[in-house]
Design a protein around this motif. Structure first.
Motif, mmCIF file in Angstrom:
data_model
loop_
_atom_site.group_PDB
_atom_site.id
_atom_site.type_symbol
_atom_site.label_atom_id
_atom_site.label_comp_id
_atom_site.label_asym_id
_atom_site.label_seq_id
_atom_site.Cartn_x
_atom_site.Cartn_y
_atom_site.Cartn_z
ATOM 1 N N ARG A 1 32.764 39.753 39.019
ATOM 2 C CA ARG A 1 33.695 40.857 38.767
ATOM 3 C C ARG A 1 33.319 42.157 39.474
ATOM 4 O O ARG A 1 34.103 43.103 39.476
ATOM 5 C CB ARG A 1 33.781 41.135 37.263
ATOM 6 N N ARG A 2 32.143 42.243 40.038
ATOM 7 C CA ARG A 2 31.727 43.466 40.734
ATOM 8 C C ARG A 2 30.571 43.122 41.661
ATOM 9 O O ARG A 2 30.065 41.996 41.638
ATOM 10 C CB ARG A 2 31.274 44.565 39.754
ATOM 11 N N PHE A 3 30.141 44.104 42.474
ATOM 12 C CA PHE A 3 28.959 43.937 43.314
ATOM 13 C C PHE A 3 27.784 44.660 42.651
ATOM 14 O O PHE A 3 27.969 45.640 41.933
ATOM 15 C CB PHE A 3 29.191 44.522 44.703
ATOM 16 N N GLU A 4 26.587 44.175 42.922
ATOM 17 C CA GLU A 4 25.385 44.773 42.330
ATOM 18 C C GLU A 4 24.822 45.880 43.225
ATOM 19 O O GLU A 4 25.059 45.911 44.423
ATOM 20 C CB GLU A 4 24.335 43.682 42.088
ATOM 21 N N THR B 1 33.761 52.563 44.478
ATOM 22 C CA THR B 1 33.712 52.502 43.016
ATOM 23 C C THR B 1 34.412 51.256 42.498
ATOM 24 O O THR B 1 34.007 50.694 41.481
ATOM 25 C CB THR B 1 34.291 53.778 42.380
ATOM 26 N N ASP B 2 35.447 50.786 43.188
ATOM 27 C CA ASP B 2 36.115 49.569 42.745
ATOM 28 C C ASP B 2 35.217 48.345 42.899
ATOM 29 O O ASP B 2 35.357 47.376 42.154
ATOM 30 C CB ASP B 2 37.415 49.361 43.515
ATOM 31 N N LEU B 3 34.296 48.390 43.848
ATOM 32 C CA LEU B 3 33.357 47.277 44.016
ATOM 33 C C LEU B 3 32.169 47.369 43.071
ATOM 34 O O LEU B 3 31.737 46.354 42.524
ATOM 35 C CB LEU B 3 32.842 47.237 45.462
ATOM 36 N N TYR B 4 31.617 48.574 42.874
ATOM 37 C CA TYR B 4 30.350 48.708 42.170
ATOM 38 C C TYR B 4 30.472 49.284 40.767
ATOM 39 O O TYR B 4 29.599 49.047 39.933
ATOM 40 C CB TYR B 4 29.387 49.574 42.988
ATOM 41 N N GLY B 5 31.500 50.083 40.496
ATOM 42 C CA GLY B 5 31.614 50.747 39.201
ATOM 43 C C GLY B 5 31.176 52.193 39.309
ATOM 44 O O GLY B 5 31.626 52.931 40.192
ATOM 45 N N PHE C 1 24.302 40.764 51.407
ATOM 46 C CA PHE C 1 25.734 40.878 51.657
ATOM 47 C C PHE C 1 26.398 41.766 50.614
ATOM 48 O O PHE C 1 27.249 42.585 50.918
ATOM 49 C CB PHE C 1 26.397 39.503 51.646
ATOM 50 N N MET C 2 25.995 41.586 49.358
ATOM 51 C CA MET C 2 26.658 42.282 48.269
ATOM 52 C C MET C 2 26.403 43.789 48.305
ATOM 53 O O MET C 2 27.235 44.580 47.874
ATOM 54 C CB MET C 2 26.188 41.691 46.934
ATOM 55 N N THR C 3 25.264 44.186 48.826
ATOM 56 C CA THR C 3 24.905 45.615 48.818
ATOM 57 C C THR C 3 25.264 46.321 50.120
ATOM 58 O O THR C 3 25.088 47.523 50.240
ATOM 59 C CB THR C 3 23.385 45.789 48.562
ATOM 60 N N ARG C 4 25.793 45.579 51.080
ATOM 61 C CA ARG C 4 26.008 46.140 52.414
ATOM 62 C C ARG C 4 27.002 47.298 52.419
ATOM 63 O O ARG C 4 26.799 48.302 53.104
ATOM 64 C CB ARG C 4 26.460 45.028 53.360
ATOM 65 N N SER C 5 28.088 47.173 51.667
ATOM 66 C CA SER C 5 29.083 48.251 51.651
ATOM 67 C C SER C 5 28.463 49.554 51.158
ATOM 68 O O SER C 5 28.731 50.631 51.693
ATOM 69 C CB SER C 5 30.266 47.864 50.758
ATOM 70 N N PHE C 6 27.632 49.464 50.132
ATOM 71 C CA PHE C 6 26.967 50.645 49.568
ATOM 72 C C PHE C 6 26.002 51.238 50.583
ATOM 73 O O PHE C 6 26.038 52.447 50.877
ATOM 74 C CB PHE C 6 26.212 50.215 48.304
ATOM 75 N N GLU C 7 25.151 50.400 51.137
ATOM 76 C CA GLU C 7 24.095 50.884 52.031
ATOM 77 C C GLU C 7 24.638 51.400 53.357
ATOM 78 O O GLU C 7 24.069 52.328 53.945
ATOM 79 C CB GLU C 7 23.084 49.761 52.286
ATOM 80 N N TRP D 1 26.588 40.869 38.476
ATOM 81 C CA TRP D 1 27.916 40.793 39.096
ATOM 82 C C TRP D 1 28.986 40.199 38.187
ATOM 83 O O TRP D 1 30.161 40.200 38.549
ATOM 84 C CB TRP D 1 27.849 40.075 40.434
ATOM 85 N N THR D 2 28.602 39.730 37.016
ATOM 86 C CA THR D 2 29.599 39.275 36.046
ATOM 87 C C THR D 2 30.058 40.393 35.109
ATOM 88 O O THR D 2 30.996 40.212 34.345
ATOM 89 C CB THR D 2 29.082 38.104 35.210
ATOM 90 N N LYS D 3 29.385 41.550 35.163
ATOM 91 C CA LYS D 3 29.821 42.702 34.375
ATOM 92 C C LYS D 3 31.099 43.281 35.008
ATOM 93 O O LYS D 3 31.391 43.036 36.171
ATOM 94 C CB LYS D 3 28.736 43.775 34.330
#
Length: 461
Positions: A425-428, A71-75, A23-29, A453-455
């Motif tokens: 605080r972010r997605f991995e 970028t707001d999700l992953y950095g 779920f966390m990586t879906r936006s990126f992929e 994801w706590t970074k």
């Protein structure tokens, strides 16, 4: 963000911070081979083409909008080399720092806004404004304001300069300026131009509806929207909001028995049972409620397939101006109080944009304004709690603004099954990046201090 919980998938995968990488990586992929690839291609194909100058400017604006969500999700993410596999043969793009990405965002938005010219090419078939060039300028500048506010703690001087530039260039000034995508009341995968609201489709695909969480419910205390937005329905009559003509609203009778009892963060619908009661249905028959009937939901008109998706609203713009005025003492066309009240009034009014959506009366708005001035020492909290409300159903922005502002002051809701005891605080990054773009993603992870994801992303202090 503690607006909704209850349905098992909401509690298990979001509200209790149980890590699910798929779920966390879906936006990126999903984004890079689809919307990123297409918008980068659109910018490059129209760049320098005199007959497509406005189209190019619009594409540049949408490129910023699309990359900003990532970028707001992953950095740090691939940016300057992203989408260049077909044109430049770059299949393992480098990761740009979020600071560099944001600097380019501001440049792109300033240039694209200036480039837009009503005397040049018409683009009448685009979804947002049907080729209205002044509206696109306001959209670009309002997006610039949103992104500038992200920097309010990391780089206050840069934030102030970009806020002032965005405001002077012309941001939204009424609900008529709202950037939204409209949808048809159908669901299919073979005609993308007629697809339903994606958030609504996700809610309606489940056989169990989410419930309003007390954090969100309490934020609406003494607010007329609490009545309009939060309702009770017979749960299996039917479940899906798409069947709104058949669902029976039993709110009035439940309220007559006592105050509504919202859900708790991270809890499922089956937990925390509410004592049942007896009501009379619309057909005159007596009905003994179940606990699930009495747990309040979001007004189903906001979750219809033909509900609009609001990308940036006038309300958000006014509340950001209120924050900037209060935080930095800038002159942005009004006091913090004035921007605050204009923002909340606009938020109440834009609910009517939803099909059969709530209409908050002028009298109710006036009463709220009189009773709710900004309070000395609590201004930023009040302003950003209102942003938390106005960004309803825009999860990315709710999450980003909470990280930026710290409001509302959410209390974490972990359980024994949680991966983290604090709110992530972010997605991995996806595993596929670590396998196929190893060197570049590892460089980004080193800067981050670990892919956890706590970074925090660069602007999140």
């Amino acid at each position: 963000m503690q607006q909704f919980a209850g349905a098992f998938n909401m509690a298990d995968n979001g509200a209790i911070y149980r890590k699910t990488l798929s779920f966390m990586t879906r936006s990126f992929e999903f984004s890079y081979p689809n919307d990123i690839l297409n918008i980068v291609d659109a910018v490059e194909r129209t760049n320098g083409v005199a007959s497509k100058s406005n189209l190019n400017a619009m594409a540049r604006i949408m490129k910023v909008y699309t990359f900003a969500r990532l970028t707001d999700l992953y950095g740090d993410i691939p940016y300057s080399q992203a989408g260049k596999g077909y044109t430049a043969g770059i299949y393992r793009p480098k990761y740009d720092t979020q600071q560099a990405i944001y600097n380019d965002f501001f440049k792109e938005l300033a240039e694209a806004s200036a480039q837009l010219d009503p005397a040049k090419d018409r683009v009448p078939n685009e979804y947002f404004y049907k080729g209205n060039i002044p509206a696109w300028k306001k959209f670009a500048n309002s997006l610039r304001l949103r992104l500038a506010m992200r920097l309010c703690k990391r780089d206050p001087e840069k934030a102030k300069a970009e806020i002032q530039a965005a405001y002077l260039a012309g941001v939204f000034t009424s609900n008529a300026d709202i950037c939204k995508t409209t949808h048809e009341n159908v669901v299919n995968n073979y005609a993308p131009e007629f697809r339903a609201n994606g958030i609504s489709a996700a809610w309606n695909s489940k056989n169990e509806m989410g419930r309003v969480v007390n954090t969100f419910y309490n934020a609406l205390n003494n607010d007329p929207r609490q009545t309009y937005l939060i309702r009770c329905y017979r749960e299996f009559n039917p479940v899906a909001p798409t069947r709104y003509l058949e669902r029976e609203d039993i709110t009035a009778q439940i309220r007559a028995k006592g105050p509504l009892v919202p859900g708790l963060p991270g809890r499922t619908n089956s937990e925390d049972p509410i004592p049942v009661t007896t009501i009379t249905l619309a057909n005159g028959t007596s009905y003994t409620t179940r606990s699930i009937d009495m747990k309040p939901q979001l007004n189903h008109n906001l979750l219809r397939n033909d509900a609009p998706f609001l990308h940036i609203t006038y309300s958000e713009v006014e509340l950001l101006l209120a924050d900037a005025t209060q935080r930095f003492g800038l002159n942005l066309g009004g006091t913090a109080q004035e921007h605050y009240h204009r923002g909340v009034e606009a938020a109440m009014q834009h609910l009517s944009l939803y099909p059969s959506g709530p209409v908050v009366s002028a009298a109710e708005i006036s009463t709220w304004r009189t009773a709710n001035p900004l309070t000395a020492g609590r201004e930023l909290e009040q302003i950003n709690v209102q942003l938390y409300i106005t960004l309803l159903l825009n999860g990315n922005e709710t999450y980003a603004n909470w990280r930026r502002s710290g409001f509302p002051a959410l209390v974490p809701s972990p359980t024994s099954g949680s991966t983290s005891q604090t709110i992530p605080r972010r997605f991995e990054y996806p595993l596929v990046e670590k396998q196929q773009n190893t060197e570049n993603v590892n460089a980004a992870i080193t800067i981050l201090g670990g892919d956890d994801w706590t970074k925090r992303v660069w602007w999140d202090l």
